[in-house]
Design a protein around this motif. Structure first.
Motif, PDB file in Angstrom:
ATOM      1  N   THR A 128       0.825  -1.206   0.000  1.00  0.00           N
ATOM      2  CA  THR A 128       0.000   0.000   0.000  1.00  0.00           C
ATOM      3  C   THR A 128       0.859   1.255   0.000  1.00  0.00           C
ATOM      4  O   THR A 128       1.989   1.258   0.490  1.00  0.00           O
ATOM      5  CB  THR A 128      -0.931   0.019   1.226  1.00  0.00           C
ATOM      6  N   ARG A 129       0.275   2.299  -0.555  1.00  0.00           N
ATOM      7  CA  ARG A 129       0.950   3.595  -0.595  1.00  0.00           C
ATOM      8  C   ARG A 129      -0.090   4.691  -0.484  1.00  0.00           C
ATOM      9  O   ARG A 129      -1.127   4.648  -1.154  1.00  0.00           O
ATOM     10  CB  ARG A 129       1.717   3.729  -1.914  1.00  0.00           C
ATOM     11  N   LEU A 130       0.179   5.655   0.380  1.00  0.00           N
ATOM     12  CA  LEU A 130      -0.700   6.806   0.549  1.00  0.00           C
ATOM     13  C   LEU A 130      -0.546   7.732  -0.650  1.00  0.00           C
ATOM     14  O   LEU A 130       0.580   8.075  -1.038  1.00  0.00           O
ATOM     15  CB  LEU A 130      -0.336   7.555   1.836  1.00  0.00           C
ATOM     16  N   LEU A 131      -1.658   8.125  -1.258  1.00  0.00           N
ATOM     17  CA  LEU A 131      -1.600   9.051  -2.394  1.00  0.00           C
ATOM     18  C   LEU A 131      -1.321  10.466  -1.913  1.00  0.00           C
ATOM     19  O   LEU A 131      -1.814  10.896  -0.866  1.00  0.00           O
ATOM     20  CB  LEU A 131      -2.923   9.050  -3.167  1.00  0.00           C
ATOM     21  N   SER A 132      -0.566  11.191  -2.704  1.00  0.00           N
ATOM     22  CA  SER A 132      -0.302  12.606  -2.437  1.00  0.00           C
ATOM     23  C   SER A 132      -1.539  13.420  -2.827  1.00  0.00           C
ATOM     24  O   SER A 132      -2.404  12.927  -3.551  1.00  0.00           O
ATOM     25  CB  SER A 132       0.899  13.078  -3.267  1.00  0.00           C
ATOM     26  N   PRO A 133      -1.639  14.668  -2.379  1.00  0.00           N
ATOM     27  CA  PRO A 133      -2.772  15.499  -2.798  1.00  0.00           C
ATOM     28  C   PRO A 133      -2.889  15.614  -4.321  1.00  0.00           C
ATOM     29  O   PRO A 133      -3.998  15.594  -4.858  1.00  0.00           O
ATOM     30  CB  PRO A 133      -2.471  16.856  -2.154  1.00  0.00           C
ATOM     31  N   GLU A 134      -1.750  15.695  -5.012  1.00  0.00           N
ATOM     32  CA  GLU A 134      -1.775  15.794  -6.473  1.00  0.00           C
ATOM     33  C   GLU A 134      -2.317  14.506  -7.100  1.00  0.00           C
ATOM     34  O   GLU A 134      -3.089  14.536  -8.058  1.00  0.00           O
ATOM     35  CB  GLU A 134      -0.380  16.090  -7.023  1.00  0.00           C
ATOM     36  N   GLU A 135      -1.924  13.363  -6.537  1.00  0.00           N
ATOM     37  CA  GLU A 135      -2.410  12.083  -7.052  1.00  0.00           C
ATOM     38  C   GLU A 135      -3.908  11.928  -6.784  1.00  0.00           C
ATOM     39  O   GLU A 135      -4.636  11.393  -7.618  1.00  0.00           O
ATOM     40  CB  GLU A 135      -1.642  10.925  -6.409  1.00  0.00           C
ATOM     41  N   LYS A 136      -4.357  12.397  -5.622  1.00  0.00           N
ATOM     42  CA  LYS A 136      -5.795  12.329  -5.331  1.00  0.00           C
ATOM     43  C   LYS A 136      -6.580  13.162  -6.340  1.00  0.00           C
ATOM     44  O   LYS A 136      -7.648  12.745  -6.792  1.00  0.00           O
ATOM     45  CB  LYS A 136      -6.081  12.807  -3.902  1.00  0.00           C
ATOM     46  N   ALA A 179      -5.644  13.787  -9.428  1.00  0.00           N
ATOM     47  CA  ALA A 179      -5.577  13.072 -10.707  1.00  0.00           C
ATOM     48  C   ALA A 179      -6.511  11.862 -10.738  1.00  0.00           C
ATOM     49  O   ALA A 179      -7.026  11.497 -11.792  1.00  0.00           O
ATOM     50  CB  ALA A 179      -4.136  12.630 -10.982  1.00  0.00           C
ATOM     51  N   HIS A 180      -6.733  11.244  -9.599  1.00  0.00           N
ATOM     52  CA  HIS A 180      -7.569  10.040  -9.522  1.00  0.00           C
ATOM     53  C   HIS A 180      -8.951  10.322  -8.942  1.00  0.00           C
ATOM     54  O   HIS A 180      -9.649   9.403  -8.513  1.00  0.00           O
ATOM     55  CB  HIS A 180      -6.872   8.966  -8.684  1.00  0.00           C
ATOM     56  N   HIS A 181      -9.359  11.583  -8.957  1.00  0.00           N
ATOM     57  CA  HIS A 181     -10.634  11.973  -8.353  1.00  0.00           C
ATOM     58  C   HIS A 181     -11.809  11.173  -8.928  1.00  0.00           C
ATOM     59  O   HIS A 181     -12.706  10.747  -8.191  1.00  0.00           O
ATOM     60  CB  HIS A 181     -10.859  13.478  -8.518  1.00  0.00           C
ATOM     61  N   HIS A 182     -11.810  10.921 -10.230  1.00  0.00           N
ATOM     62  CA  HIS A 182     -12.900  10.160 -10.849  1.00  0.00           C
ATOM     63  C   HIS A 182     -12.947   8.727 -10.317  1.00  0.00           C
ATOM     64  O   HIS A 182     -14.017   8.161 -10.127  1.00  0.00           O
ATOM     65  CB  HIS A 182     -12.769  10.180 -12.379  1.00  0.00           C
TER      66      HIS A 182
END
Length: 156
Positions: free
Chosen positions: A114-122, A124-127
């Protein structure tokens, strides 16, 4: 799996936020255990998996049903919304301390990293986050904490 409109409406109410954290996981785990993994009630409305973590203080095994999004590459996203409440769910803290776990989807289990997503990744993966938890934006607006989102990748 399409999101059930009833869950979207209910998930936005304060009553659901108060009752669901106590009722839904217990109901899911009980039915899942009694049916030997064949049934998970929440799966009728949302894509739901069982996450097996290790307690960061006790080292004891922990089991939690979670809404998730499965990607074509075999990875998963899970959202530590805790129904928009003020504190992070314990399972997310467990993953921060021990970033390996076991994920059960249906009758298949996978060891995952597992890896915690960064705010930027969140962003990008909002959908994908909304596909897993359609009330994510409601919960984000309801709490002052940064809701954790984890990327789970199956280990060989």
């Amino acid at each position: 799996m399409p999101n059930h409109p009833l869950i979207v409406r209910l998930g936005r109410t304060r009553l659901f936020t108060r009752l669901a954290p106590h009722l839904l996981p217990a109901c899911d785990l009980t039915v899942h255990r009694l049916t030997r993994g064949r049934l998970l009630p929440s799966r009728l409305f949302l894509t739901t998996v069982i996450l097996h973590t290790t307690g960061h203080r006790t080292g004891a095994p922990r089991t939690t049903p979670l809404c998730a999004h499965h990607s074509p590459d075999g990875s998963w996203l899970v959202i530590a919304s805790n129904f928009g409440r003020a504190h992070h769910p314990a399972w997310s803290t467990n993953l921060l301390h021990t970033p390996t776990a076991r994920l059960t989807s249906g009758r298949q289990s996978h060891d995952v990293t597992t890896r915690l997503l960064s705010p930027e990744e969140k962003t990008a993966h909002h959908h994908r986050i909304l596909a897993a938890l359609p009330v994510y934006d409601t919960y984000t607006a309801r709490t002052t904490r940064d809701i954790r989102v984890f990327h789970l990748v199956p280990r060989p």
